[in-house]
Design an enzyme around this catalytic site. Structure first.
Site, PDB file in Angstrom:
ATOM      1  N   LYS A   1       0.829  -1.209   0.000  1.00 14.43           N
ATOM      2  CA  LYS A   1       0.000   0.000   0.000  1.00 14.43           C
ATOM      3  C   LYS A   1       0.864   1.260   0.000  1.00 14.43           C
ATOM      4  O   LYS A   1       0.541   2.248  -0.660  1.00 14.43           O
ATOM      5  CB  LYS A   1      -0.943   0.012   1.205  1.00 14.43           C
ATOM      6  CG  LYS A   1      -1.849   1.250   1.280  1.00 14.43           C
ATOM      7  CD  LYS A   1      -2.728   1.408   0.041  1.00 14.43           C
ATOM      8  CE  LYS A   1      -3.518   2.713   0.045  1.00 14.43           C
ATOM      9  NZ  LYS A   1      -4.586   2.749   1.028  1.00 14.43           N
TER      10      LYS A   1
ATOM     11  N   LYS B   1       0.006  11.855   5.351  1.00 15.96           N
ATOM     12  CA  LYS B   1       0.332  10.812   6.335  1.00 15.96           C
ATOM     13  C   LYS B   1       0.931   9.598   5.665  1.00 15.96           C
ATOM     14  O   LYS B   1       1.935   9.023   6.127  1.00 15.96           O
ATOM     15  CB  LYS B   1      -0.940  10.450   7.110  1.00 15.96           C
ATOM     16  CG  LYS B   1      -0.788   9.346   8.154  1.00 15.96           C
ATOM     17  CD  LYS B   1      -1.181   7.973   7.627  1.00 15.96           C
ATOM     18  CE  LYS B   1      -2.657   7.895   7.240  1.00 15.96           C
ATOM     19  NZ  LYS B   1      -3.020   6.526   6.769  1.00 15.96           N
TER      20      LYS B   1
END
Length: 294
Positions: A170, A240
């Site tokens: 990811k 983030k």
């Protein structure tokens, strides 16, 4: 299957709806009144606590903004793991660091619960359509057991390795998406300077039909043309995620110069007050850097 769902946000709400539509018995918990109201619209049973959502669940799904949220919700005294029956499966769709994912796996093992880190890609549109790509880290037999749950939310479901591997993939996904959006932003500045606004749609049509085509261009085309950046995936979350990429790269001793530049551009959009805009708002910053009117 009996499914507990924690986190009915922009991605979680349509995922919950697809689980209900597929015939699963879903109990859902959200922290805010707004999130619980979103959950009610899916047809899921809405609970007033994490424990109530997890009790007797065969599978508990978490879809939360960041690693600290996942760790707090899963390992707290009234959290997910203490509330799950032994042998149940914790399926974390959140995007967190590989180290945090391995910490969740370890806590689950201690609690007698099976665990998969299974972050997703495809944005809000993919969540609505049930066509998310799911990158799964953990035991392949556990994946086979929860396949009916994953089939309700995704069309590409791939086991990529052991605990934490889903989050590694990811992180790479978020890097590719960010780089794609930044290059698209700069291409738009280039095209507008030479062609103007009228011919821009045709230019994107031909780019999309060739090697320059991408899911990012397809999904974000309208936002880029209209310059309206309603969030499907917020800049603050992508910022983030790029922090996860950079930290993991540093731990591995890697030099990724383009990654650093793209991460800086995303951080700049956030610093300008654009944290709640869609990540396609990189185009807005690219325009400003070149004195372009928005």
């Amino acid at each position: 299957m009996r499914v507990g769902f924690i986190g009915p946000g922009i991605m979680g709400r349509p995922m919950t709806a697809n689980l209900v539509a597929a015939g699963h018995d879903v109990r859902c918990y959200g922290r805010s009144d707004a999130s619980r109201e979103r959950a009610r619209s899916t047809g899921a049973e809405v609970t007033d606590s994490v424990a109530a959502a997890c009790e007797d669940a065969e599978v508990v799904v978490t879809m939360l903004p960041a690693g600290p949220d996942v760790l707090a919700v899963t390992t707290g005294d009234d959290g997910v793991l203490p509330s799950m029956p032994p042998g149940a499966v914790l399926l974390d769709h959140s995007t967190i660091s590989p180290d945090e994912a391995r910490e969740v796996h370890a806590a689950a093992t201690t609690a007698g619960v099976r665990c998969l880190d299974a972050p997703v890609s495809g944005g809000e549109a993919g969540a609505v359509e049930g066509t998310l790509a799911v990158m799964v880290g953990g035991d392949p037999q556990t994946l086979a057991h929860v396949r009916p749950v994953l089939d309700a939310v995704g069309s590409t479901i791939v086991h990529v390795g052991g605990p934490g591997a889903g989050q590694v993939v990811k992180a790479a996904n978020q890097l590719v998406v960010a780089g794609n959006l930044q290059v698209l932003a700069e291409a738009l500045v280039f095209l507008r300077a030479h062609l103007g606004e009228q011919d821009l749609p045709a230019a994107l049509d031909v780019l999309g039909g060739g090697l320059a085509g991408s899911t990012a261009l397809t999904r974000k085309r309208r936002a880029l043309l209209e310059q309206h950046y309603q969030p499907g995936f917020r800049i603050a979350l992508h910022d983030k995620d790029m922090g996860i990429v950079e930290t993991a790269a540093r731990h591995a001793g890697l030099a990724l110069p383009v990654t650093s530049v793209v991460a800086t551009m995303i951080a700049a959009v956030k610093a300008r007050g654009g944290g709640d805009l869609d990540h396609s708002a990189l185009a807005e910053l690219a325009a400003d850097l070149n004195g372009s009117a928005r």
